[in-house]
Design a protein around this motif. Structure first.
Motif, PDB file in Angstrom:
ATOM      1  N   ASN A   4     -16.654 -17.334   2.465  1.00 40.45           N
ATOM      2  CA  ASN A   4     -15.637 -16.287   2.436  1.00 40.45           C
ATOM      3  C   ASN A   4     -14.594 -16.531   1.362  1.00 40.45           C
ATOM      4  O   ASN A   4     -13.869 -15.608   0.975  1.00 40.45           O
ATOM      5  CB  ASN A   4     -14.963 -16.151   3.806  1.00 40.45           C
ATOM      6  CG  ASN A   4     -15.790 -15.308   4.761  1.00 40.45           C
ATOM      7  OD1 ASN A   4     -16.603 -14.493   4.343  1.00 40.45           O
ATOM      8  ND2 ASN A   4     -15.590 -15.521   6.059  1.00 40.45           N
ATOM      9  N   ALA A   5     -14.496 -17.766   0.878  1.00 38.93           N
ATOM     10  CA  ALA A   5     -13.555 -18.056  -0.202  1.00 38.93           C
ATOM     11  C   ALA A   5     -13.950 -17.354  -1.488  1.00 38.93           C
ATOM     12  O   ALA A   5     -13.135 -17.202  -2.398  1.00 38.93           O
ATOM     13  CB  ALA A   5     -13.476 -19.563  -0.442  1.00 38.93           C
ATOM     14  N   LEU A   6     -15.211 -16.927  -1.559  1.00 38.17           N
ATOM     15  CA  LEU A   6     -15.710 -16.238  -2.747  1.00 38.17           C
ATOM     16  C   LEU A   6     -15.877 -14.747  -2.533  1.00 38.17           C
ATOM     17  O   LEU A   6     -16.268 -14.033  -3.450  1.00 38.17           O
ATOM     18  CB  LEU A   6     -17.056 -16.849  -3.168  1.00 38.17           C
ATOM     19  CG  LEU A   6     -17.044 -18.343  -3.488  1.00 38.17           C
ATOM     20  CD1 LEU A   6     -18.463 -18.829  -3.755  1.00 38.17           C
ATOM     21  CD2 LEU A   6     -16.140 -18.633  -4.681  1.00 38.17           C
ATOM     22  N   ARG A   7     -15.582 -14.273  -1.329  1.00 42.45           N
ATOM     23  CA  ARG A   7     -15.762 -12.859  -1.014  1.00 42.45           C
ATOM     24  C   ARG A   7     -14.433 -12.127  -1.013  1.00 42.45           C
ATOM     25  O   ARG A   7     -13.451 -12.615  -0.470  1.00 42.45           O
ATOM     26  CB  ARG A   7     -16.425 -12.701   0.357  1.00 42.45           C
ATOM     27  CG  ARG A   7     -17.837 -13.259   0.456  1.00 42.45           C
ATOM     28  CD  ARG A   7     -18.460 -12.867   1.780  1.00 42.45           C
ATOM     29  NE  ARG A   7     -19.849 -13.318   1.877  1.00 42.45           N
ATOM     30  CZ  ARG A   7     -20.256 -14.261   2.723  1.00 42.45           C
ATOM     31  NH1 ARG A   7     -19.394 -14.838   3.547  1.00 42.45           N
ATOM     32  NH2 ARG A   7     -21.531 -14.615   2.752  1.00 42.45           N
ATOM     33  N   SER A   8     -14.433 -10.922  -1.588  1.00 39.99           N
ATOM     34  CA  SER A   8     -13.202 -10.132  -1.557  1.00 39.99           C
ATOM     35  C   SER A   8     -12.930  -9.582  -0.163  1.00 39.99           C
ATOM     36  O   SER A   8     -11.774  -9.421   0.232  1.00 39.99           O
ATOM     37  CB  SER A   8     -13.283  -8.982  -2.565  1.00 39.99           C
ATOM     38  OG  SER A   8     -14.392  -8.150  -2.271  1.00 39.99           O
ATOM     39  N   THR A   9     -14.008  -9.298   0.587  1.00 39.34           N
ATOM     40  CA  THR A   9     -13.863  -8.881   1.975  1.00 39.34           C
ATOM     41  C   THR A   9     -14.629  -9.863   2.844  1.00 39.34           C
ATOM     42  O   THR A   9     -15.855  -9.950   2.754  1.00 39.34           O
ATOM     43  CB  THR A   9     -14.416  -7.464   2.197  1.00 39.34           C
ATOM     44  OG1 THR A   9     -13.753  -6.552   1.319  1.00 39.34           O
ATOM     45  CG2 THR A   9     -14.189  -7.020   3.639  1.00 39.34           C
ATOM     46  N   PRO A  10     -13.951 -10.661   3.681  1.00 40.51           N
ATOM     47  CA  PRO A  10     -14.633 -11.670   4.500  1.00 40.51           C
ATOM     48  C   PRO A  10     -15.669 -11.043   5.428  1.00 40.51           C
ATOM     49  O   PRO A  10     -15.463  -9.950   5.962  1.00 40.51           O
ATOM     50  CB  PRO A  10     -13.481 -12.305   5.302  1.00 40.51           C
ATOM     51  CG  PRO A  10     -12.256 -11.986   4.534  1.00 40.51           C
ATOM     52  CD  PRO A  10     -12.498 -10.663   3.886  1.00 40.51           C
ATOM     53  N   LYS A  11     -16.766 -11.730   5.624  1.00 39.57           N
ATOM     54  CA  LYS A  11     -17.792 -11.274   6.545  1.00 39.57           C
ATOM     55  C   LYS A  11     -17.499 -11.769   7.955  1.00 39.57           C
ATOM     56  O   LYS A  11     -16.912 -12.828   8.144  1.00 39.57           O
ATOM     57  CB  LYS A  11     -19.172 -11.774   6.099  1.00 39.57           C
ATOM     58  CG  LYS A  11     -19.780 -10.986   4.955  1.00 39.57           C
ATOM     59  CD  LYS A  11     -21.238 -11.373   4.753  1.00 39.57           C
ATOM     60  CE  LYS A  11     -21.889 -10.480   3.702  1.00 39.57           C
ATOM     61  NZ  LYS A  11     -23.326 -10.806   3.529  1.00 39.57           N
ATOM     62  N   GLY A  12     -17.920 -10.983   8.933  1.00 46.29           N
ATOM     63  CA  GLY A  12     -17.824 -11.411  10.320  1.00 46.29           C
ATOM     64  C   GLY A  12     -16.488 -11.141  10.980  1.00 46.29           C
ATOM     65  O   GLY A  12     -16.288 -11.549  12.129  1.00 46.29           O
ATOM     66  N   LEU A  13     -15.563 -10.474  10.282  1.00 45.96           N
ATOM     67  CA  LEU A  13     -14.257 -10.173  10.859  1.00 45.96           C
ATOM     68  C   LEU A  13     -14.114  -8.670  11.058  1.00 45.96           C
ATOM     69  O   LEU A  13     -14.391  -7.878  10.155  1.00 45.96           O
ATOM     70  CB  LEU A  13     -13.127 -10.682   9.953  1.00 45.96           C
ATOM     71  CG  LEU A  13     -13.090 -12.186   9.684  1.00 45.96           C
ATOM     72  CD1 LEU A  13     -11.865 -12.525   8.836  1.00 45.96           C
ATOM     73  CD2 LEU A  13     -13.073 -12.985  10.974  1.00 45.96           C
ATOM     74  N   GLU A  14     -13.664  -8.281  12.245  1.00 45.92           N
ATOM     75  CA  GLU A  14     -13.506  -6.861  12.564  1.00 45.92           C
ATOM     76  C   GLU A  14     -12.304  -6.278  11.826  1.00 45.92           C
ATOM     77  O   GLU A  14     -11.263  -6.929  11.678  1.00 45.92           O
ATOM     78  CB  GLU A  14     -13.331  -6.707  14.073  1.00 45.92           C
ATOM     79  CG  GLU A  14     -13.234  -5.269  14.548  1.00 45.92           C
ATOM     80  CD  GLU A  14     -13.090  -5.175  16.057  1.00 45.92           C
ATOM     81  OE1 GLU A  14     -12.401  -4.258  16.527  1.00 45.92           O
ATOM     82  OE2 GLU A  14     -13.668  -6.032  16.765  1.00 45.92           O
TER      83      GLU A  14
END
Length: 210
Positions: A4-14
């Motif tokens: 997630n440190a490399l993602r603009s929108t974190p995965k797995g979060l509502e």
């Protein structure tokens, strides 16, 4: 977690549910787009946060809200009357205005809507239902500084067509989707204002006042 440190929108979060009703291309040096989004109702936990001294280039009134963040995180992770832990969500919202005390808000998981845990009696956490609303949003990467927020607010305002009305030009929100360890150029930040379109402006304003 590290990915997630490399993602603009974190995965797995509502996140709150919304539909994009219009995308507006922006002219000028900042470029990009402004989205007109219709959000479904959602619940939040909020806490007032002291404004920081945002004087000086590169400073931020939005990132040093450690006390507010800690209070909301504690509530979310089980320091409530029911001792019920909830899942982390995104984004963290800071509601601000040209005058007044800013407020930080955490989105509550949808599964907790039916029976939302009660904040502790001595807590400064408050619960709130955010109604359905139309919001204009300008997204930007990097760090959230006072200067950048001002630039994005100006860009958003200039991009809105005549049929889109900002309901309160002094109020706005800063949405931050990422953990602090996220690489700055990959961060997803947004400046948002509540709007109405065409003749709906008076109806939207009346609904917000209720």
């Amino acid at each position: 977690e590290l990915k997630n440190a490399l993602r603009s929108t974190p995965k797995g979060l509502e996140s709150p549910k919304y539909t994009v009703e219009r995308t507006i291309e922006c002219e000028g040096p900042l470029g990009g787009t402004v989205e007109i989004r219709r959000y479904e109702p959602y619940n939040v936990a909020t806490v007032e946060m002291p404004a920081r001294d945002g004087s000086g280039e590169g400073s931020s009134s939005f990132g040093g809200s450690g006390t507010g963040f800690s209070s909301l995180a504690a509530y979310l992770f089980g320091q409530n009357e029911e001792k019920e832990a909830m899942a982390m969500t995104t984004p963290v919202e800071i509601r601000a205005a040209d005058e007044g005390t800013p407020t930080m808000a955490f989105v509550l998981p949808e599964e907790s809507t039916a029976k939302t845990p009660t904040p502790l009696a001595d807590s400064d956490v408050r619960l709130e239902l955010v109604p359905e609303r139309l919001v204009a949003v300008s997204a930007f990467p990097g760090l959230v500084t006072d200067e950048e927020v001002a630039r994005q607010r100006a860009k958003l305002q200039e991009a809105l067509p005549e049929d889109v009305t900002v309901l309160n030009a002094e109020e706005y929100s800063v949405l931050q989707y990422n953990a602090p360890y996220t690489i700055p150029f990959r961060r997803r930040n947004e400046v948002a204002v509540v709007v109405a379109v065409d003749g709906a402006a008076s109806e939207e304003a009346a609904a917000l006042a209720e």
